[in-house]
Design a protein around this motif. Structure first.
Motif, PDB file in Angstrom:
ATOM      1  N   THR A   5       0.856  -1.174   0.000  1.00 35.05           N
ATOM      2  CA  THR A   5       0.000   0.000   0.000  1.00 35.05           C
ATOM      3  C   THR A   5       0.898   1.232   0.000  1.00 35.05           C
ATOM      4  OG1 THR A   5      -1.686  -1.194   1.230  1.00 35.05           O
ATOM      5  CG2 THR A   5      -1.838   1.213   1.229  1.00 35.05           C
ATOM      6  N   TYR A   6       0.542   2.205  -0.864  1.00 34.47           N
ATOM      7  CA  TYR A   6       1.387   3.395  -1.017  1.00 34.47           C
ATOM      8  C   TYR A   6       0.513   4.574  -1.405  1.00 34.47           C
ATOM      9  CZ  TYR A   6       5.352   6.201  -2.719  1.00 34.47           C
ATOM     10  OH  TYR A   6       6.288   7.187  -2.917  1.00 34.47           O
ATOM     11  N   LYS A   7       0.473   5.581  -0.542  1.00 35.68           N
ATOM     12  CA  LYS A   7      -0.276   6.820  -0.793  1.00 35.68           C
ATOM     13  C   LYS A   7      -1.724   6.557  -1.224  1.00 35.68           C
ATOM     14  CE  LYS A   7       3.759   9.597  -1.970  1.00 35.68           C
ATOM     15  NZ  LYS A   7       4.377  10.499  -2.950  1.00 35.68           N
ATOM     16  N   GLY A   8      -2.364   5.587  -0.573  1.00 29.52           N
ATOM     17  CA  GLY A   8      -3.764   5.295  -0.849  1.00 29.52           C
ATOM     18  C   GLY A   8      -3.998   4.339  -2.011  1.00 29.52           C
ATOM     19  N   TYR A   9      -2.947   3.892  -2.662  1.00 29.63           N
ATOM     20  CA  TYR A   9      -3.044   2.935  -3.764  1.00 29.63           C
ATOM     21  C   TYR A   9      -2.570   1.570  -3.283  1.00 29.63           C
ATOM     22  CZ  TYR A   9      -3.392   6.909  -6.986  1.00 29.63           C
ATOM     23  OH  TYR A   9      -3.788   8.043  -7.643  1.00 29.63           O
ATOM     24  N   THR A  33       1.411  -3.318 -11.323  1.00 26.74           N
ATOM     25  CA  THR A  33       0.012  -2.903 -11.472  1.00 26.74           C
ATOM     26  C   THR A  33      -0.329  -1.956 -10.335  1.00 26.74           C
ATOM     27  OG1 THR A  33      -0.550  -5.035 -12.467  1.00 26.74           O
ATOM     28  CG2 THR A  33      -2.385  -3.715 -11.628  1.00 26.74           C
ATOM     29  N   VAL A  34      -1.121  -0.941 -10.652  1.00 29.08           N
ATOM     30  CA  VAL A  34      -1.592   0.035  -9.671  1.00 29.08           C
ATOM     31  C   VAL A  34      -3.111  -0.079  -9.591  1.00 29.08           C
ATOM     32  CG1 VAL A  34      -1.730   2.490  -9.091  1.00 29.08           C
ATOM     33  CG2 VAL A  34       0.304   1.600 -10.258  1.00 29.08           C
ATOM     34  N   THR A  35      -3.643  -0.207  -8.361  1.00 28.02           N
ATOM     35  CA  THR A  35      -5.087  -0.223  -8.158  1.00 28.02           C
ATOM     36  C   THR A  35      -5.442   0.785  -7.064  1.00 28.02           C
ATOM     37  OG1 THR A  35      -5.007  -1.999  -6.495  1.00 28.02           O
ATOM     38  CG2 THR A  35      -5.271  -2.674  -8.798  1.00 28.02           C
ATOM     39  N   LYS A  36      -6.698   1.190  -7.065  1.00 30.92           N
ATOM     40  CA  LYS A  36      -7.187   2.082  -6.003  1.00 30.92           C
ATOM     41  C   LYS A  36      -8.661   1.767  -5.779  1.00 30.92           C
ATOM     42  CE  LYS A  36      -7.012   6.711  -4.249  1.00 30.92           C
ATOM     43  NZ  LYS A  36      -6.472   8.041  -4.409  1.00 30.92           N
ATOM     44  N   ARG A  65       5.356   2.421  -7.605  1.00 32.85           N
ATOM     45  CA  ARG A  65       5.580   3.584  -6.729  1.00 32.85           C
ATOM     46  C   ARG A  65       5.938   4.820  -7.555  1.00 32.85           C
ATOM     47  NH1 ARG A  65       8.538  -0.233  -3.846  1.00 32.85           N
ATOM     48  NH2 ARG A  65       7.342  -1.045  -2.104  1.00 32.85           N
ATOM     49  N   ALA A  66       6.801   4.638  -8.534  1.00 31.03           N
ATOM     50  CA  ALA A  66       7.191   5.761  -9.400  1.00 31.03           C
ATOM     51  C   ALA A  66       5.977   6.278 -10.167  1.00 31.03           C
ATOM     52  CB  ALA A  66       8.300   5.338 -10.353  1.00 31.03           C
ATOM     53  N   TRP A  67       5.106   5.370 -10.613  1.00 31.25           N
ATOM     54  CA  TRP A  67       3.917   5.811 -11.344  1.00 31.25           C
ATOM     55  C   TRP A  67       3.038   6.666 -10.424  1.00 31.25           C
ATOM     56  CZ3 TRP A  67      -1.263   5.996 -11.068  1.00 31.25           C
ATOM     57  CH2 TRP A  67      -1.939   6.338 -12.238  1.00 31.25           C
ATOM     58  N   VAL A  68       2.810   6.195  -9.199  1.00 28.19           N
ATOM     59  CA  VAL A  68       1.986   6.955  -8.249  1.00 28.19           C
ATOM     60  C   VAL A  68       2.623   8.318  -7.987  1.00 28.19           C
ATOM     61  CG1 VAL A  68       1.169   7.060  -5.857  1.00 28.19           C
ATOM     62  CG2 VAL A  68       0.929   4.940  -7.161  1.00 28.19           C
TER      63      VAL A  68
END
Length: 72
Positions: A5-9, A33-36, A65-68
């Protein structure tokens, strides 16, 4: 598959086993993959092919993490 979990994602690092020939060592393609909120946001595609499943998963998480950081 490794998650964080990172910055709400919720981020996922994937390791996809690849083996071209029977006598070749196993290698792993990495992706992220990034989900929220339980919904898909973005995926990386193949980032790199490495020797370790753990390394592949970590590369995927680093990408996520870089994408977020660049989109949030």
């Amino acid at each position: 598959m490794e998650s964080a979990t990172y910055k709400g994602y919720v981020l996922w690092g994937h390791a996809i086993r690849e083996q071209q020939e029977i006598l070749e060592r196993e290698r792993y393609a990495s992706s992220g993959t990034v989900t929220k909120g339980g919904k898909f946001v973005e995926a990386s595609g193949i980032l790199e092919v490495v020797d370790s499943e753990l390394d592949a998963e970590q590369l995927g998480l680093e990408w996520a993490r870089a994408w977020v950081d660049s989109h949030a």
